[in-house]
Design a protein around this motif. Structure first.
Motif, PDB file in Angstrom:
ATOM      1  N   PHE A   1       0.838  -1.201   0.000  1.00  0.00           N
ATOM      2  CA  PHE A   1       0.000   0.000   0.000  1.00  0.00           C
ATOM      3  C   PHE A   1       0.874   1.253   0.000  1.00  0.00           C
ATOM      4  CE2 PHE A   1      -2.177   3.414   2.318  1.00  0.00           C
ATOM      5  CZ  PHE A   1      -3.336   3.543   1.562  1.00  0.00           C
ATOM      6  N   HIS A   2       1.920   1.232   0.815  1.00  0.00           N
ATOM      7  CA  HIS A   2       2.852   2.366   0.841  1.00  0.00           C
ATOM      8  C   HIS A   2       3.552   2.512  -0.511  1.00  0.00           C
ATOM      9  CE1 HIS A   2       5.562   5.326   2.615  1.00  0.00           C
ATOM     10  NE2 HIS A   2       6.575   4.673   2.065  1.00  0.00           N
TER      11      HIS A   2
ATOM     12  N   VAL B   1       0.517   2.915  -3.532  1.00  0.00           N
ATOM     13  CA  VAL B   1      -0.513   3.959  -3.375  1.00  0.00           C
ATOM     14  C   VAL B   1       0.105   5.253  -2.849  1.00  0.00           C
ATOM     15  CG1 VAL B   1      -2.671   4.619  -2.237  1.00  0.00           C
ATOM     16  CG2 VAL B   1      -2.335   2.256  -2.993  1.00  0.00           C
TER      17      VAL B   1
ATOM     18  N   LEU C   1       1.219   8.471  -5.199  1.00  0.00           N
ATOM     19  CA  LEU C   1       0.411   9.680  -4.988  1.00  0.00           C
ATOM     20  C   LEU C   1       1.299  10.886  -4.701  1.00  0.00           C
ATOM     21  CD1 LEU C   1      -2.696   8.479  -2.917  1.00  0.00           C
ATOM     22  CD2 LEU C   1      -2.659   9.388  -5.249  1.00  0.00           C
TER      23      LEU C   1
END
Length: 411
Positions: free
Chosen positions: A236-237, A240, A244
């Motif tokens: 996720f890190h 995402v 981002l």
């Protein structure tokens, strides 16, 4: 028509997964299993050794040339400051994600620590306090550069290269011969990197086949929740949060980034080493992502030594996992201490044997957790290390793109 290197590496990954899963169905005492693992070990280790062979000269020349080409003190200071702020910012997010996931999913709760008696009995902890770690760390920064190169102390080589690059700026034309020689050496090393990359698909196939084939399925199932949450949070890190940040600052598409960074990320997963992957990472940053070679040489080389988002996230999550496993509840202050210590530990401790294990022990001891409990994580560490190394390397390349964008805007 010959397939591109990216395509060859992708095919190697798929083939290695199939071979590794097939080997898991074979008796580990059979000659087929033993010979296959042995051959894969030789091929994989040779590939990693080739990358490590050029690591020190690559770090030294890329940082020296990168800094020297900045020419102006103000510009260099700006890039240095922006790089450190970015590394600190993303590492902080990673640590909070690790702690947040551990608290949310109550990692370790419900597991019986006696399940791991065998691992605990086999492990001898090496104690290292925060003060001792800090002393070792700073002592390792400023040492004889030739000794640092011989012993592979990358951070010390980085520091000397920074000093040399600044000296070349100050001396300007007086030191032009030295700068020209360093530039020529860097060009030669990058050519060797291209040669090594021609055998990358074979090396990656061997490394991943051995990784998949040698995983202990029974232990993985016991620690399944911890593994899934840590890998999920790390991804996720990496897939995402960091993209981002990249898009918000540079407007660069995550698709463009991952396409350009694919060779490096796959190599990072196969080798589980940011340092060993550095030659490939620099190649991707400069060739595919179009980062200025001087900025890439500085930011990526420094990041491979001190920027470890995946490691920071893992060590924070692992500390809470062990706390829950042993029935110890950490309050907000203790979790804050874990955050700070995990960020320090992620920088690494050059010159200390088994530095990764030592720094994990330091994180546990900072809040009074039993250091011996780290033995529980050792059997699954290779798998988790592969994933967090991908995020570590990704953070370095994204950092180079962000620094390039911010420093150009402010010139």
């Amino acid at each position: 028509m010959k397939a591109s290197l990216n395509t060859q590496i992708f095919i190697a990954v798929i083939a290695s997964l199939l071979c590794g899963l097939t080997l898991q169905q074979i008796d580990i005492d059979s000659s087929v299993y033993k010979k296959t693992i042995f051959v894969c070990g030789i091929i994989g280790n040779t590939f990693v050794d080739l990358l490590k062979m050029i690591l020190i000269p690559l770090v030294f020349t890329s940082i020296t040339v990168g800094v020297a080409h900045l020419r102006h003190h103000h510009n260099m200071h700006q890039i240095w400051k922006t790089t450190l702020v970015f590394f600190l910012f993303t590492s902080s997010i990673a640590v909070f994600l690790g702690l947040g996931a551990s608290n949310l999913f109550h990692l370790g709760a419900g597991l019986d620590i006696h399940l791991f008696d065998t691992e605990l009995q086999k492990f001898n902890t090496q104690s290292l306090t925060l003060q001792e770690f800090t002393s070792h760390f700073f002592h390792s920064l400023f040492i004889n550069p030739l000794a640092a190169m011989v012993h592979g102390d990358i951070l010390a080589v980085v520091i000397f290269a920074l000093f040399l690059g600044i000296a070349l700026i100050v001396l300007a034309e007086k030191a032009q011969t030295i700068l020209n020689m360093t530039e020529e050496l860097l060009a030669i090393i990058m050519l060797i990197v291209n040669w090594i990359m021609k055998v990358a698909p074979i090396g990656i196939f061997a490394l991943l086949t051995k990784l998949v084939a040698t995983q202990n399925i029974a232990l993985l199932s016991t620690l399944a929740k911890f593994i899934v949450v840590v890998i999920g949070t790390t991804l996720f890190h990496g897939f995402v949060v960091l993209p981002l940040v990249l898009f918000a600052i540079t407007r660069i598409s995550p698709l463009f980034f991952f396409k350009g960074a694919r060779e490096s990320l796959i190599t990072a997963f196969a080798t589980s080493s940011s340092s060993a992957t550095l030659p490939v990472t620099l190649r991707c940053a400069e060739t595919h992502l179009k980062v200025d070679k001087n900025i890439a040489g500085f930011v990526v080389s420094l990041g491979a030594t001190v920027n470890m988002d995946g490691t920071a996230l893992y060590e924070a999550a692992a500390a809470l996992f062990i706390a829950n496993l042993t029935g110890i509840e950490l309050n907000l202050l203790q979790q804050t201490i874990v955050c700070i210590t995990a960020m320090l530990a992620a920088i690494g401790a050059p010159g200390i044997p088994s530095a990764g294990m030592v720094t994990m022990v330091m994180v546990l001891q900072s809040v009074g957790l039993p250091a011996e409990a780290i033995a529980i994580l050792l059997p699954i560490d290779r798998l988790l290390d592969a994933v967090r190394t991908v995020v570590n390397v990704e953070g370095d390349m994204i950092g180079s793109l962000v620094v390039q964008k911010l420093t150009k805007l402010n010139q």
